[in-house]
Write a protein that holds these residues in place. Structure first.
Motif, mmCIF file in Angstrom:
data_model
loop_
_atom_site.group_PDB
_atom_site.id
_atom_site.type_symbol
_atom_site.label_atom_id
_atom_site.label_comp_id
_atom_site.label_asym_id
_atom_site.label_seq_id
_atom_site.Cartn_x
_atom_site.Cartn_y
_atom_site.Cartn_z
ATOM 1 N N LEU A 283 0.763 20.109 -3.053
ATOM 2 C CA LEU A 283 2.215 20.043 -2.839
ATOM 3 C C LEU A 283 2.925 21.043 -3.738
ATOM 4 C CD1 LEU A 283 2.626 16.180 -2.477
ATOM 5 C CD2 LEU A 283 3.493 17.843 -0.837
ATOM 6 N N ARG A 284 2.243 22.149 -4.037
ATOM 7 C CA ARG A 284 2.845 23.152 -4.903
ATOM 8 C C ARG A 284 4.133 23.699 -4.300
ATOM 9 N NH1 ARG A 284 -2.605 24.625 -5.461
ATOM 10 N NH2 ARG A 284 -2.380 26.256 -3.863
ATOM 11 N N VAL A 311 2.989 8.464 -6.289
ATOM 12 C CA VAL A 311 3.837 9.553 -6.782
ATOM 13 C C VAL A 311 3.083 10.378 -7.819
ATOM 14 C CG1 VAL A 311 5.982 10.089 -8.005
ATOM 15 C CG2 VAL A 311 5.964 8.337 -6.222
ATOM 16 N N ALA A 312 2.279 9.718 -8.653
ATOM 17 C CA ALA A 312 1.458 10.454 -9.615
ATOM 18 C C ALA A 312 0.472 11.377 -8.902
ATOM 19 C CB ALA A 312 0.712 9.472 -10.514
ATOM 20 N N ALA A 313 -0.054 10.930 -7.756
ATOM 21 C CA ALA A 313 -0.963 11.786 -6.983
ATOM 22 C C ALA A 313 -0.219 13.002 -6.436
ATOM 23 C CB ALA A 313 -1.575 10.986 -5.832
ATOM 24 N N MET A 314 1.032 12.819 -6.040
ATOM 25 C CA MET A 314 1.851 13.956 -5.605
ATOM 26 C C MET A 314 2.030 14.958 -6.743
ATOM 27 S SD MET A 314 4.935 12.233 -3.372
ATOM 28 C CE MET A 314 4.768 12.056 -1.597
ATOM 29 N N GLU A 315 2.301 14.430 -7.918
ATOM 30 C CA GLU A 315 2.506 15.308 -9.079
ATOM 31 C C GLU A 315 1.220 16.049 -9.430
ATOM 32 O OE1 GLU A 315 5.103 15.041 -13.125
ATOM 33 O OE2 GLU A 315 3.829 13.317 -12.666
ATOM 34 N N VAL A 460 4.807 5.942 4.966
ATOM 35 C CA VAL A 460 3.366 6.199 4.958
ATOM 36 C C VAL A 460 2.698 5.207 4.014
ATOM 37 C CG1 VAL A 460 3.605 8.647 5.513
ATOM 38 C CG2 VAL A 460 3.580 7.921 3.118
ATOM 39 N N PRO A 461 1.433 4.868 4.258
ATOM 40 C CA PRO A 461 0.745 3.959 3.351
ATOM 41 C C PRO A 461 0.608 4.555 1.957
ATOM 42 C CG PRO A 461 -0.401 4.096 5.456
ATOM 43 C CD PRO A 461 0.614 5.198 5.438
ATOM 44 N N ALA A 462 0.981 3.772 0.947
ATOM 45 C CA ALA A 462 0.874 4.222 -0.442
ATOM 46 C C ALA A 462 -0.355 3.657 -1.128
ATOM 47 C CB ALA A 462 2.130 3.817 -1.220
ATOM 48 N N GLY A 463 -0.761 2.447 -0.736
ATOM 49 C CA GLY A 463 -1.884 1.805 -1.387
ATOM 50 C C GLY A 463 -1.999 0.371 -0.933
ATOM 51 N N ILE A 494 -3.969 14.341 0.479
ATOM 52 C CA ILE A 494 -4.167 14.100 -0.949
ATOM 53 C C ILE A 494 -4.624 12.673 -1.226
ATOM 54 C CG2 ILE A 494 -2.913 13.906 -3.152
ATOM 55 C CD1 ILE A 494 -1.030 16.142 -1.893
ATOM 56 N N ARG A 495 -4.062 11.745 -0.485
ATOM 57 C CA ARG A 495 -4.332 10.317 -0.716
ATOM 58 C C ARG A 495 -4.681 9.662 0.633
ATOM 59 N NH1 ARG A 495 -3.153 6.968 -5.181
ATOM 60 N NH2 ARG A 495 -2.543 4.812 -4.693
ATOM 61 N N PRO A 496 -5.849 9.946 1.182
ATOM 62 C CA PRO A 496 -6.197 9.477 2.524
ATOM 63 C C PRO A 496 -6.219 7.954 2.623
ATOM 64 C CG PRO A 496 -8.023 10.687 1.518
ATOM 65 C CD PRO A 496 -6.908 10.714 0.546
ATOM 66 N N TRP A 497 -5.865 7.460 3.819
ATOM 67 C CA TRP A 497 -5.814 6.002 4.001
ATOM 68 C C TRP A 497 -6.590 5.520 5.226
ATOM 69 C CZ3 TRP A 497 -0.902 8.661 4.038
ATOM 70 C CH2 TRP A 497 -0.428 8.991 5.316
ATOM 71 N N ALA A 498 -7.200 6.424 5.985
ATOM 72 C CA ALA A 498 -7.878 6.005 7.217
ATOM 73 C C ALA A 498 -8.990 4.990 6.943
ATOM 74 C CB ALA A 498 -8.446 7.217 7.949
ATOM 75 N N HIS A 499 -9.613 5.067 5.780
ATOM 76 C CA HIS A 499 -10.705 4.148 5.462
ATOM 77 C C HIS A 499 -10.195 2.762 5.090
ATOM 78 C CE1 HIS A 499 -9.225 5.686 1.646
ATOM 79 N NE2 HIS A 499 -9.822 4.696 1.017
ATOM 80 N N ARG A 500 -8.890 2.653 4.866
ATOM 81 C CA ARG A 500 -8.301 1.353 4.486
ATOM 82 C C ARG A 500 -7.827 0.650 5.759
ATOM 83 N NH1 ARG A 500 -4.872 3.245 -0.865
ATOM 84 N NH2 ARG A 500 -6.496 2.737 -2.370
ATOM 85 N N ARG A 501 -8.626 -0.281 6.230
ATOM 86 C CA ARG A 501 -8.354 -0.934 7.490
ATOM 87 C C ARG A 501 -8.537 -2.445 7.337
ATOM 88 N NH1 ARG A 501 -11.977 3.327 11.040
ATOM 89 N NH2 ARG A 501 -10.514 5.065 10.985
ATOM 90 N N PRO A 502 -7.878 -3.221 8.195
ATOM 91 C CA PRO A 502 -8.078 -4.672 8.141
ATOM 92 C C PRO A 502 -9.551 -5.030 8.254
ATOM 93 C CG PRO A 502 -6.279 -4.128 9.611
ATOM 94 C CD PRO A 502 -6.920 -2.826 9.224
#
Length: 506
Positions: A283-284, A311-315, A460-463, A494-502
């Motif tokens: 995100l430069r 947000v820390a991951a964005m930074e 978007v999913p954050a966590g 940067i912070r993928p979420w596809a693996h986080r599923r019910p």
């Protein structure tokens, strides 16, 4: 299977196929690796299996089995006849959704089908024409295979009615998938649809997206056409929901643009359509405002922790983060926005229900009562003037930056059968102890951006907090959709979420 038919893939009969992205499904159609009819049958089986559960997700009000099958078979024949017309990403131009099932919210009218909006008083009403977004989905070859549930008149942030029953969150069936587009988010999270339509006047797209761990987009006012008198409500925004940013971009491009039936629609620029693989992993150069509580929202510790980490991951990925707090209070936001709803939405609901109030849900009657009370206290002019001040304050906070980020909701979930008639107590607040809110909407951090409704906003999913998804809002400057989609696509990389599923361990 003949030599001309699409060859089966190793994943077609697996549970994973229902969770493959829409963009990837279209690619498989184009490569003849998967037939639209095979994919549709997989989704219909998932829906049928859910209906047999003792506590179903209950995402749909209606499933269009035969109509959808006929259209899928027509799409099969098209892909077999004209493979050379399909690009590497699937169909293009006016047929970009060819053969792809899309779940539409019941309030988005489908000609010849029910259009009750969850009201028992209108259970027998049949739509005489398609909603503009449905028109465009069908024109692009999309197949409406199911219609999703919402609370009555879309006036709550949970999803249950006596007409349709309780819609539950696939992550935890004791919890709500949010509302009002709760059926849409539940269908996506459960792998029963690749794309869904939603609507948002106070967070009804972003909140269910956050609660169910999917992506929801509120376009700027006028980008996507609405229908009927409520299309003139400047808080309103029909939009898309999906599991990935690129899928949301795909449906946004289909839905957007001026429409003769909605004179509020305006021309807008195309949005970036980067897939996860195409998005840069940085995100430069981006300067982003972070407002953790948007003033004094009582953010739960677990929610704050997940959003802080996002947000820390964005930074860490190169973004310059500027932390600010806006001079907003939940009490002021409640007064201004409930007065707005009293002057417009609740007044219209009252006219529709006049003489039939006994058929309405208790949460509907409470919403109307609260909104009309505020409208008696605050004139329409005064509410608009106070909205203007909020818009100016947001502009000042965002000056010199590309976007603002904040939690979608101060809380991670609501019970599936919640009514919140007496407000809501938020426990374990990040700063301080428990706090009781007069109206439970004060826990949702979305409505300020319906006040500032020319701002595009994506959830978007954050966590994950204790097994419950947490959402992050990305807010752009008025009509600057490109920045929101670009930041969201990069964040997904940067912070993928596809693996986080019910059903999976995060």
């Amino acid at each position: 299977m003949t030599a001309e038919s699409p060859s089966p893939t190793t994943v077609d009969d697996s549970e994973e196929l229902g969770l493959v992205s829409a963009v990837e499904v279209l690619r498989r159609f184009a490569r003849r690796e998967l037939a639209p009819s095979e994919y549709l049958e997989h989704l219909l089986r998932r829906i049928q299996d859910d209906e047999a559960e003792p506590r179903p997700v209950n995402a749909f009000t209606e499933v269009l089995h035969e109509e959808a099958r006929q259209l899928a078979q027509e799409a099969d024949r098209h892909y077999l006849r004209t493979p050379s017309e399909q690009g590497p990403g699937g169909p293009s131009g006016d047929r970009r959704l060819l053969g792809l099932p899309v779940a539409t919210k019941e309030k988005h009218a489908l000609a010849g089908r029910s259009h009750s909006q969850g009201m028992r008083a209108y259970a027998d009403v049949i739509a005489d024409s398609d909603h503009p977004v449905v028109q465009r989905i069908r024109r692009h070859g999309g197949i409406v295979h199911g219609r999703t549930a919402s609370p009555e008149f879309s006036c709550a942030t949970f999803t249950h009615t006596r007409l349709w029953g309780v819609t539950r969150n696939p992550w935890d069936r004791e919890l709500s998938p949010g509302g009002s587009s709760g059926g849409a988010s539940a269908a996506l999270a459960a792998g029963m649809a690749p794309l869904a339509t939603a609507s948002d006047i106070a967070g009804s797209t972003r909140l269910p997206a956050a609660f169910a761990g999917v992506v929801g987009y509120k376009p700027p006012y006028g980008a996507v056409p609405g229908a009927g008198p409520f299309a003139a409500d400047w808080y309103r925004g029909d939009g898309p929901m999906a599991r990935t940013v690129s899928d949301v971009a795909l449906l946004t491009e289909v839905m957007r643009g001026p429409h003769p039936s909605d004179h509020a629609t305006v021309p807008t620029r195309a949005v970036p359509t980067m897939t996860l693989e195409q998005a840069p992993e940085d995100l430069r150069g981006r300067r982003i405002v972070y407002s953790p509580s948007l003033g004094d929202y009582p953010v739960q510790r677990g929610v704050r922790r997940q959003v802080d980490e996002a947000v820390a991951a964005m930074e860490s990925a190169g973004a310059e983060i500027v932390e600010v707090e806006l001079p907003w209070t939940t009490a002021e936001i409640r007064e201004v926005t409930m007065a707005h709803f009293g002057h417009l939405l609740a007044d219209g609901m009252g006219q529709l229900l006049r003489g039939r109030e006994d058929t309405a849900e208790d949460y509907t009657l409470r919403f109307m009562e609260d909104a009309c009370r505020q409208a008696r206290r605050i004139s329409l002019f005064e509410s608009v003037d106070r909205e203007r001040l909020m818009q100016e304050q947001l502009h000042s906070a965002m000056a010199g930056t590309d976007a603002l980020v904040a939690p979608v909701s101060a809380i991670a979930s609501l019970p599936a059968t919640a009514t919140c008639l007496d407000g809501l107590t938020v426990d374990d607040v990040f700063e301080g102890g428990a706090r009781h809110l007069e109206h439970y909407w004060e826990a949702h951090m979305t409505v300020p951006f319906n006040v500032a409704n020319r701002c595009p906003v994506m959830s978007v999913p954050a966590g994950i907090d204790r097994g419950r998804p947490v959402g992050l809002q990305i807010v752009g400057h008025p009509y600057d959709e490109a920045a929101v989609f670009d930041i969201a696509a990069r964040f997904e990389r940067i912070r993928p979420w596809a693996h986080r599923r019910p059903g999976r361990t995060p």
